[in-house]
Write an enzyme that holds these catalytic residues in place. Sequence first.
Site, mmCIF file in Angstrom:
data_model
loop_
_atom_site.group_PDB
_atom_site.id
_atom_site.type_symbol
_atom_site.label_atom_id
_atom_site.label_comp_id
_atom_site.label_asym_id
_atom_site.label_seq_id
_atom_site.Cartn_x
_atom_site.Cartn_y
_atom_site.Cartn_z
ATOM 1 N N PHE A 157 0.848 -1.195 0.000
ATOM 2 C CA PHE A 157 0.000 0.000 0.000
ATOM 3 C C PHE A 157 0.890 1.254 0.000
ATOM 4 O O PHE A 157 1.930 1.278 0.652
ATOM 5 C CB PHE A 157 -0.888 -0.033 1.255
ATOM 6 C CG PHE A 157 -1.985 0.966 1.275
ATOM 7 C CD1 PHE A 157 -3.172 0.739 0.599
ATOM 8 C CD2 PHE A 157 -1.845 2.155 1.978
ATOM 9 C CE1 PHE A 157 -4.201 1.669 0.616
ATOM 10 C CE2 PHE A 157 -2.872 3.092 2.000
ATOM 11 C CZ PHE A 157 -4.053 2.846 1.320
ATOM 12 N N ASP A 166 1.025 -5.347 8.315
ATOM 13 C CA ASP A 166 -0.089 -4.424 8.114
ATOM 14 C C ASP A 166 -1.342 -5.274 7.896
ATOM 15 O O ASP A 166 -1.428 -6.022 6.915
ATOM 16 C CB ASP A 166 0.178 -3.508 6.911
ATOM 17 C CG ASP A 166 -0.888 -2.424 6.778
ATOM 18 O OD1 ASP A 166 -2.053 -2.663 7.168
ATOM 19 O OD2 ASP A 166 -0.556 -1.329 6.268
ATOM 20 N N TYR A 210 -11.627 1.250 9.902
ATOM 21 C CA TYR A 210 -12.803 1.750 9.157
ATOM 22 C C TYR A 210 -13.153 0.863 7.961
ATOM 23 O O TYR A 210 -14.096 1.150 7.252
ATOM 24 C CB TYR A 210 -12.619 3.208 8.720
ATOM 25 C CG TYR A 210 -11.329 3.518 7.998
ATOM 26 C CD1 TYR A 210 -11.178 3.214 6.647
ATOM 27 C CD2 TYR A 210 -10.266 4.119 8.661
ATOM 28 C CE1 TYR A 210 -10.008 3.489 5.992
ATOM 29 C CE2 TYR A 210 -9.078 4.406 8.011
ATOM 30 C CZ TYR A 210 -8.952 4.084 6.676
ATOM 31 O OH TYR A 210 -7.777 4.348 6.031
ATOM 32 N N LYS A 211 -12.400 -0.222 7.752
ATOM 33 C CA LYS A 211 -12.702 -1.151 6.666
ATOM 34 C C LYS A 211 -13.624 -2.240 7.212
ATOM 35 O O LYS A 211 -14.795 -1.970 7.454
ATOM 36 C CB LYS A 211 -11.393 -1.677 6.080
ATOM 37 C CG LYS A 211 -10.622 -0.532 5.399
ATOM 38 C CD LYS A 211 -9.229 -0.861 4.958
ATOM 39 C CE LYS A 211 -8.614 0.372 4.294
ATOM 40 N NZ LYS A 211 -7.173 0.251 4.089
ATOM 41 N N ARG A 231 -12.207 -3.341 -8.058
ATOM 42 C CA ARG A 231 -12.099 -4.096 -6.799
ATOM 43 C C ARG A 231 -13.473 -4.288 -6.192
ATOM 44 O O ARG A 231 -14.213 -3.330 -5.989
ATOM 45 C CB ARG A 231 -11.256 -3.313 -5.786
ATOM 46 C CG ARG A 231 -9.823 -3.705 -5.742
ATOM 47 C CD ARG A 231 -9.071 -3.110 -4.564
ATOM 48 N NE ARG A 231 -9.678 -1.964 -3.908
ATOM 49 C CZ ARG A 231 -9.239 -1.427 -2.782
ATOM 50 N NH1 ARG A 231 -8.207 -1.943 -2.167
ATOM 51 N NH2 ARG A 231 -9.829 -0.374 -2.250
HETATM 52 C C1 LIG Z 1 -6.359 1.316 4.241
HETATM 53 C C2 LIG Z 1 -4.924 1.036 4.438
HETATM 54 C C3 LIG Z 1 -4.109 1.955 5.124
HETATM 55 C C4 LIG Z 1 -4.720 3.246 5.575
HETATM 56 O O1 LIG Z 1 -3.882 4.127 6.246
HETATM 57 P P1 LIG Z 1 -4.561 5.433 6.900
HETATM 58 O O2 LIG Z 1 -3.514 6.027 7.726
HETATM 59 O O3 LIG Z 1 -5.770 4.982 7.656
HETATM 60 O O4 LIG Z 1 -4.981 6.319 5.767
HETATM 61 C C5 LIG Z 1 -2.791 1.618 5.333
HETATM 62 N N1 LIG Z 1 -2.289 0.438 4.877
HETATM 63 C C6 LIG Z 1 -3.052 -0.454 4.206
HETATM 64 C C7 LIG Z 1 -2.478 -1.756 3.741
HETATM 65 C C8 LIG Z 1 -4.389 -0.176 3.958
HETATM 66 O O5 LIG Z 1 -5.148 -1.047 3.296
#
Ligand SMILES: *Cc1c(COP(=O)(O)O)cnc(C)c1O
Length: 424
Positions: free
Chosen positions: A142, A219, A244-245, A396
């Site tokens: 990411f 992560d 939040y996911k 997706r």
């Molecule tokens: C959604 C996501 C993030 C989000 O980071 P934020 O600090 O909440 O914006 C980070 N890493 C991965 C792998 C994600 O899927």
Amino acid sequence: MPDTDPADPPTTPSTTPAGSTDAAALDAADPLAAHRDLFVGSEQPLVYLDGNSLGRPLRVTGPRLAAFVDDQWGGRLIRGWDEQWMELPTLLGDRIGATCLGAAPGQTVVGDSTTVLLYKAMRAAVAARPGRHEIVMDTDNFPTDRYLAAGVAEELGLRVRWVDVDPAAGVTADQLAGVLGPDTALVALSHVAYRSSWVADGPALTALAHDAGALVLWDLSHSVGSVPLALDAWGADLAVGCTYKYLNGGPGSPAFAYVAARHLEGPDALTQPVRGWIGHAEPFRMGPDWAPAAGIRRMLSGTPPVVGMLALADMLDLLEAVGMPAVRAKSLALTRMVVDLADDELAEHGVEVVSPRAAERRGGHVTLRHPAMQEVTRRLWARDVVPDYRDPGGLRLGLSPLSTSFAEVRAGMDAIAEELAPPR
Ligand SMILES: *Cc1c(COP(=O)(O)O)cnc(C)c1O
């Protein structure tokens, strides 16, 4: 009562699963189907296939937020901190740990954004491996993870050792073994890849990193609440994930961090660089110098985001009741339906499945590739079918197990087929 005579069994054994694409039969047989009604918007025709980006709110969350304003914030005022708010980061952390992470209490805390906690965790890990100069990460991780790794490396005079991966898959044990060595300080990987949905082999990759003397940071943003985890059993060192996911905490709800108990004790206990008063051993002493809090609270920095943690608590109630194995079973049936429908009905339009077909390697979303997908996504949103788009050409479909029905998936896949081949 079954309508067949037991002496005259049907020719098809009753253990044969319903067809993987028969939406009505799958919804009728789904033991979790009724949970969908617990979510705001489930009564509307809108097809929501982006629960991996932002989960729907639970219906109980609105009244809970209103009651919090009236009773807790409005009624208790500053007394609320002593009465319970100060403990919420660890109370909720322990609940996430027990329900979703396979983590014993005292190792998980809810705090800042995912990005900020990843930064703190990376810095804590590389500081624990002095004299080693490499952070290992894959090129398809990411963006925030990649930018942070490069930034930490620049800040401390380290290097990022990038692993090139197949964008339809993710980091394998062979690939990782090929880059590890005596200079590896940290291996930082996503457990479920945000693009392909590849599920990394947590225990195997953790063991490889440990054999090389490195620490591992997972992560879990695309895993938590969707794919069961066993951090303690893997021997993981650190982990960070988003709420939040699949944890339905709401836009911008705070993230969590996990640090294994063995890294929280003794003279070698990990510390992180954002030395705020809330991560202090005695926050209200307000003394001249910083000293880390005992245990996992040392990962905190500032005032806990209490309002942002309320919706998350509602989803944890639900996940505790249902259990992650049942969630995963439904998730696999949902993603299998997408893969099978893509093969049966979209392949002829040139659509390619760029997510793992093997169940044990497939996370909670599926990515379908076609050169027209960016435009298709725009048209789908206009007709209230909501997946998302990731370059290159990737539509997706994020199938949040408790809030998504098989009929919803069927409707979404039909809409994609129509947009790819408009009826004339
Ligand atoms: C959604 C996501 C993030 C989000 O980071 P934020 O600090 O909440 O914006 C980070 N890493 C991965 C792998 C994600 O899927």
